[in-house]
Write an enzyme that holds these catalytic residues in place. Structure first.
Site, short mmCIF file in Angstrom:
data_model
loop_
_atom_site.label_atom_id
_atom_site.label_comp_id
_atom_site.label_asym_id
_atom_site.label_seq_id
_atom_site.Cartn_x
_atom_site.Cartn_y
_atom_site.Cartn_z
N HIS A 159 94.76 51.82 7.26
CA HIS A 159 95.49 52.02 8.69
C HIS A 159 96.02 50.98 9.17
O HIS A 159 96.83 50.83 10.17
CB HIS A 159 94.21 52.18 9.59
CG HIS A 159 93.52 53.45 9.21
ND1 HIS A 159 93.93 54.56 9.41
CD2 HIS A 159 91.92 53.47 9.15
CE1 HIS A 159 92.86 55.65 9.21
NE2 HIS A 159 91.92 54.84 8.81
N ASP A 195 90.44 58.97 0.98
CA ASP A 195 89.92 58.69 2.24
C ASP A 195 89.80 59.89 3.13
O ASP A 195 90.94 60.42 3.11
CB ASP A 195 90.06 57.31 3.01
CG ASP A 195 89.43 56.71 3.95
OD1 ASP A 195 88.51 56.08 3.87
OD2 ASP A 195 89.46 57.40 5.27
N HIS A 197 90.41 59.89 6.11
CA HIS A 197 91.39 59.58 7.00
C HIS A 197 92.79 59.57 6.45
O HIS A 197 92.71 58.68 5.55
CB HIS A 197 91.14 58.43 8.03
CG HIS A 197 89.67 58.51 8.85
ND1 HIS A 197 88.84 57.91 8.02
CD2 HIS A 197 89.38 59.07 9.90
CE1 HIS A 197 87.48 58.09 9.12
NE2 HIS A 197 88.02 59.11 10.09
N ASP A 285 84.23 58.72 2.92
CA ASP A 285 83.79 59.23 4.07
C ASP A 285 84.07 60.87 3.96
O ASP A 285 83.93 61.43 5.16
CB ASP A 285 84.42 58.58 5.33
CG ASP A 285 85.87 57.81 5.18
OD1 ASP A 285 86.53 58.42 3.90
OD2 ASP A 285 86.47 57.47 5.92
#
Ligand code: Q9C
Ligand code: ZN
Length: 344
Positions: A159, A195, A197, A285
């Site tokens: 991120h 991931d 996200h 995740d």
């Protein structure tokens, strides 16, 4: 396969994040890395080594100087301002506010360089992030002689953009490693982000780069963090037009109803790109029990991910990202790495 692990990560601990309207202990804890370390050791996957120190040069290849200076000094500035606990931004420049000014005080600086209220900074944050980046660099150089390597990075990185942090990420470990692989002459580099996200930071860094492909499978930003990037119509710009591939999937997606096909699509695009090396932003995740995520992969799917990646036949660097079901992250990360090793 060798794993690279920096013990400096344990200093990044004790912050709180805003979650569903309440300040709660950060989901991104030191136990995550230690559980993976133990699982890796118990599975006998290979040696675990500490990172070499490459200094700040490779960090500057990806991040802006002013941003690095901010990260290095913000904790002492926070304390000098009479603060304690953990540092979170107070105001972030939204529409109609200036993003081109760097305010003098700590609150203004935090807001200038941050994009969420979920990424606390504490005394050991810079050292932890630095150690994670060095682990990624060290693991990248292992690809000179080995088929694959695992950088057990914490805090995560995908991120973090060129000059912005958030999503538990400060330095973009995968991007720093990818840039290093380019500098070491590995040819074009592909980054596969699995991931839960979207890796907004990685996409930002390589947006106009035709020599680095970014392919990501993630929760639809229309409903999930980071909300403001990761849509399917984002394809890169300039020389990088066509070298960003976003595959957003709805909440509740499992292997058989979309995730497995998305992985194959991403792998096909990587193969067509013809890279000399692959960096995998390895978040787990996506597991159905993850406390902050909504996909439905189960234990048996993680080895399938590793197996499918191995079939590309590329030198492959795995960089750990997200995964917050603390007891299970070890098993699922090992599942991917073991599937890769036995699958090729
Ligand atoms: N407060 C990575 O997986 N917050 N980052 C979600 C919980 C942000 C996740 C809501 C999640 C960031 C590397
Ligand atoms: Zn994640």
């Amino acid at each position: 396969m060798k794993a690279v692990y920096s013990p400096l990560h344990i200093g990044h601990v004790g912050g709180m994040e805003l979650n569903r309207g309440a300040l709660v202990p950060c989901f991104e804890t030191p136990e995550r890395a230690d559980i993976i370390l133990n699982a890796y050791r118990e599975a006998g996957l290979g040696p675990i080594v500490e990172p070499e120190d490459y200094g700040e040069g490779p960090l500057r290849a990806v991040h802006e100087e002013a941003y690095l200076t901010f990260l290095k000094t913000i904790w002492e500035r926070w304390v000098a301002a009479g603060r304690s606990g953990f540092a979170l931004p107070f105001a972030i420049p939204g529409r109609s506010l200036r993003t081109d000014v760097l305010p003098e005080g700590v609150d203004g600086a935090l807001g200038h360089f941050c994009f969420d209220v979920g990424t606390p900074i504490v005394e050991g944050t810079w050292q932890a992030a630095y150690g994670a980046a060095q682990a990624a660099l060290t693991a990248a150089d292992l690809l000179a002689g080995e088929r694959a390597a695992f950088a057990l990075c914490r805090p995560p990185g995908h991120h973090a953009g060129r000059s912005v942090y958030g999503g538990y990420s400060f330095l973009n470990n995968a991007a720093i490693a990818a840039e290093h692989l380019r500098a070491r002459g590995h040819g074009r580099v592909a980054i596969l982000d699995v991931d839960y996200h979207h890796g907004n930071g990685t996409q930002d860094i390589f947006w106009e780069r035709g020599d680095v492909l970014y392919a990501s499978i993630h929760a639809d930003p229309a409903t999930d963090f980071p909300y403001f990037l990761g849509y399917a119509d984002e394809e890169g710009a300039g020389a990088g037009r066509g070298t960003t591939l976003n595959i957003p999937l709805p909440h509740g997606t499992g292997w058989d109803d979309g995730w497995g096909d998305a992985l194959q699509r991403a792998l096909d695009s990587i193969q067509a790109f013809g890279p000399g090396a692959l960096v995998v932003s390895l978040g787990v995740d996506t597991w159905d029990g993850d406390p902050i995520s909504g996909f439905k992969l189960t234990d048996k799917h993680f080895p399938l991910i590793g197996h499918a990646i191995a079939k590309l036949g590329l030198p492959t660097l795995f960089v750990f990202e997200g995964g917050y079901a603390v007891a299970e992250v070890g098993r699922n990360v090992v599942g991917v790495l073991d599937g890769f090793t036995t699958g090729r």
